[in-house]
Design a protein around this motif. Structure first.
Motif, PDB file in Angstrom:
ATOM      1  N   ASN A   1       0.805  -1.278   0.525  1.00 44.38           N
ATOM      2  CA  ASN A   1       0.064  -0.062  -0.131  1.00 44.38           C
ATOM      3  C   ASN A   1       1.051   0.891  -0.090  1.00 44.38           C
TER       4      ASN A   1
ATOM      5  N   GLY B   1       3.434   9.290 -10.983  1.00 42.89           N
ATOM      6  CA  GLY B   1       2.058  10.355 -10.402  1.00 42.89           C
ATOM      7  C   GLY B   1       1.227  10.452 -10.217  1.00 42.89           C
ATOM      8  N   ILE B   2       1.135   9.525  -9.243  1.00 45.40           N
ATOM      9  CA  ILE B   2       0.344   8.598  -8.903  1.00 45.40           C
ATOM     10  C   ILE B   2      -0.237   8.027  -7.075  1.00 45.40           C
ATOM     11  N   ALA B   3       0.859   9.571  -6.403  1.00 47.14           N
ATOM     12  CA  ALA B   3       1.163   9.107  -5.002  1.00 47.14           C
ATOM     13  C   ALA B   3      -0.082   8.754  -3.729  1.00 47.14           C
ATOM     14  N   GLY B   4      -1.847   9.803  -4.666  1.00 50.80           N
ATOM     15  CA  GLY B   4      -3.220   9.190  -4.179  1.00 50.80           C
ATOM     16  C   GLY B   4      -3.340   7.922  -4.478  1.00 50.80           C
ATOM     17  N   ILE B   5      -3.040   6.446  -4.465  1.00 52.70           N
ATOM     18  CA  ILE B   5      -3.683   5.709  -5.168  1.00 52.70           C
ATOM     19  C   ILE B   5      -3.163   4.553  -4.383  1.00 52.70           C
ATOM     20  N   ARG B   6      -1.721   4.819  -3.567  1.00 47.94           N
ATOM     21  CA  ARG B   6      -0.766   3.912  -2.992  1.00 47.94           C
ATOM     22  C   ARG B   6      -0.844   2.891  -3.699  1.00 47.94           C
TER      23      ARG B   6
ATOM     24  N   SER C   1       4.476   5.762  -6.745  1.00 45.17           N
ATOM     25  CA  SER C   1       3.979   7.283  -6.828  1.00 45.17           C
ATOM     26  C   SER C   1       5.186   8.119  -7.408  1.00 45.17           C
TER      27      SER C   1
ATOM     28  N   SER D   1      -4.256  -3.950  -1.429  1.00 50.00           N
ATOM     29  CA  SER D   1      -4.304  -2.780  -2.052  1.00 50.00           C
ATOM     30  C   SER D   1      -6.128  -2.093  -2.707  1.00 50.00           C
ATOM     31  N   ASN D   2      -6.283  -1.474  -3.534  1.00 56.90           N
ATOM     32  CA  ASN D   2      -6.998  -1.064  -3.292  1.00 56.90           C
ATOM     33  C   ASN D   2      -7.619  -1.127  -4.392  1.00 56.90           C
ATOM     34  N   GLY D   3      -8.979  -0.984  -5.164  1.00 63.35           N
ATOM     35  CA  GLY D   3      -8.948  -1.142  -6.842  1.00 63.35           C
ATOM     36  C   GLY D   3      -8.483  -0.216  -7.427  1.00 63.35           C
ATOM     37  N   ILE D   4      -8.342   0.764  -7.314  1.00 65.57           N
ATOM     38  CA  ILE D   4      -7.629   1.442  -8.598  1.00 65.57           C
ATOM     39  C   ILE D   4      -5.817   1.395  -8.425  1.00 65.57           C
TER      40      ILE D   4
ATOM     41  N   SER E   1       8.694   2.427  -5.168  1.00 61.14           N
ATOM     42  CA  SER E   1       7.452   3.401  -5.369  1.00 61.14           C
ATOM     43  C   SER E   1       7.285   3.424  -6.186  1.00 61.14           C
TER      44      SER E   1
END
Lengths: 390, 390
Positions: free
Chosen positions: A104, A245-250, A241, A273-276, A239
């Motif tokens: 995550n 450029g996707i720090a918000g999706i972890r 992120s 993990s999350n869906g995105i 990482s």
């Protein structure tokens, strides 16, 4: 030398109170905006991220998911388990899935690795990314190998080897390229170094900035993640992120021995993990996406290096050599780094990072991230104007 | 009694291979669809989630974020730190922020609590949610208190108290309402029980299904999270996946003593939320959202209870009393639970959960989730038709 007005001093005090609450890390833009509405940030150069890659990801997400009405499913349903997502990453990086641990964000992996694999004594090269020492509990002895400012914070691997032979730690952390110095160990040198240190139980290499690296002005794939198959003691953390450029999706992953992956996933980390982030890794496994990304990566590296070259021309600051997407800058005209940061923020809406609080950095230091070409140009012009150079 | 055809037997074998890979948990719908394209799932009644709440969340996300072009920021930027999000949750649940720990789903909290606070010996009431025993490493002695099938898996707190006095564990886990039994301890009884057991270092109460609970046919707020301020040994864990229908965004929190929160966040868990989970908690802190949610919650509970009442009329199965959003069902006509599950899946596209593999359940058991009113009706009709009752 820069001085603030009285009004600016008041806002600065408010800002530092907020920063204190965030510990050794910057408060997020959201937190900042809520607490101090007077501050208007137009360029967040505190933030280490390739903005073109965000565009690319958003574009794919819109076309593949949003327009097709598939987004609700990402919110509603449980994402796949760790090993399922690992097998998707496997095809993208040519590493067997049993050696891949999905996190995550890389920060979860750093936490897990320190908690589960570091035994008693860990060598950390300073200055570096602070969670590596902050997340170590009191039962871990931390030994610091300090980089030399006079040598531009360049790491001397021969000295580090001697240090390790003396200190006999079980674990070593290397962030390559290093944060916040931007310094770099050439792939070839790092491989030789790892070959030399089979006595270490864990060589933890954080490659979160490796996609920005150049060697002898050339852009290529400098990751050593493929070495894990022959080096059981190597842990490579990545990482997604910064470069994507996707720090918000972890999203992050690590390559480590299958035994280590098994140990972590036996007692947890099944649905982290999350869906995105799952969607991101599916996309990452596609050749067409990696090809598009590669173009954007090269464009950004070239712009970044030319940004650094512009900063070098400013006489009031010293710019340290960097192959990351940020640069370490020292104020050498007597200006205090917090005054510099706050002046840039209030007068130009440019938010950069004070790094005085980092262990191993003594002096007036800031870290400036490379943003879009247009933003980078504005940063250079604003700094020049602050120093009355334009 | 149900039997499968030869073709169905072949697909079943394939399905169970997949299930084996997912450990003691169901493979996700995505994994399933990819591996066995022959399977078409029209109703996922394996999945414990209020579908109306998903609609509500998607609706707000669209209006607040998507339409306003704010979504990119959720993907691009770092979310706020744990304590910042905790302070938003604080206003929603009337608990001081220092007592709130935010998790990447409740599962991360379960993992963290077992790893950090359970000392030597933990009592677990069986059958229950398996990660509570699966995530305990070998240094933890697990002692099981078995619920009695003859007593409909209802917990006898007096017996549990005796058991605890005898076994002298440091920690106890209660899932209330319990999964997969649907059984429930009345709020008043649970409070008395907690008052009695000050000798326990940790009373871990998982309230992930508490929003579905009813007491004496009444719907209200039955959470005991407010008790933490007077009970340092109490840890209340709350998943948001089920009641808010947002499993894909990974949102959960726990209420525990400030000392425990501080201990966890000192060595990690700083950035374990993602952009969308942070948005969810912001929304959750708004009165208007909680009011809208409350209506949907009541509607769903009423439909769920009436679904269970319909199932009770089917003579081939025994339906255990449940105040959760799922129901434990035993096949009492000689049908094997895997044949039942697979028949429903192949002939009606209804996916339900086998729970034979759960510790403490002996017999032919399945767990059926309550979905929308229309889906629930279809589930009842399909089961009747399988048993040739309609």
């Amino acid at each position: 030398m820069i001085k603030l007005t009285k009004d600016q001093e008041i806002l600065k005090t408010k800002f530092y109170e907020l920063k204190e609450q965030a510990g050794t890390h910057s408060p997020s833009i959201e937190t900042l905006k809520t607490a101090i509405p007077e501050i208007e940030i137009s360029i967040d150069a505190c933030f280490l991220s390739n903005p073109y890659a965000t565009d690319l990801f958003v574009d794919h997400l819109n076309r593949d998911v949003m327009i097709k009405g598939k987004f609700r499913a990402f919110l509603e349903f449980y994402p796949s388990q760790n090993n399922v997502i690992a097998s998707r990453i496997s095809s993208a990086i040519n590493v067997r899935p049993q050696s891949i641990f999905v996190g995550n964000g890389a920060i979860e992996i750093i936490q897990a690795v320190i908690k589960n694999f570091v035994k008693k004594k860990m060598v950390i090269v300073l200055p570096t990314f602070s969670p590596f020492y902050e997340f170590a509990e009191s039962n871990i002895e931390l030994v610091f190998f300090y980089l030399d400012k006079e040598n531009s914070f360049k790491i001397n691997l021969r000295d580090l080897s001697k240090f390790i032979k003396n200190e006999k730690p079980d674990s070593l952390v290397l962030v390559n390229p290093n944060n916040p110095t931007g310094g770099y160990i050439l792939k070839e040198d790092l491989i030789s170094f790892i070959d030399l240190h089979k006595e270490l139980e864990n060589i933890i290499v954080d490659e979160s900035f490796i996609h920005f690296a150049i060697e002898y002005s050339k852009i290529s794939d400098f990751s050593i993640q493929n070495l894990v198959k022959n080096h059981d003691n190597l842990i490579v953390i990545k990482s997604m992120s910064k470069d994507f450029g996707i720090a918000g999706i972890r999203a992050g992953y690590a390559v480590m021995s299958p035994t280590k992956v098994e140990l972590l996933t036996r007692y947890g980390f099944l649905w982290n993990s999350n869906g995105i982030s799952e969607y991101f890794f599916s996309l990452y496994s596609k050749n067409y996406f990696r090809k598009e990304y590669e173009q954007i990566r090269r464009k950004y590296i070239n712009e970044t290096q030319s940004f650094f070259n512009s900063l070098i021309t400013i006489p009031n600051i010293r710019v340290y050599p960097s192959v990351a997407n940020f640069v370490l800058v020292e104020l050498i005209d007597g200006t205090r780094s917090e005054d510099f940061v706050f002046k840039l923020l209030l007068d130009y809406g440019i938010y950069i990072r004070i790094v005085n609080d980092k262990k191993g950095l003594n002096g007036e230091f800031v870290r400036i991230a490379s943003r879009s070409s247009k933003d980078n140009h504005e940063i250079v012009q604003s700094i020049k104007s602050i120093f009355k150079l334009s």
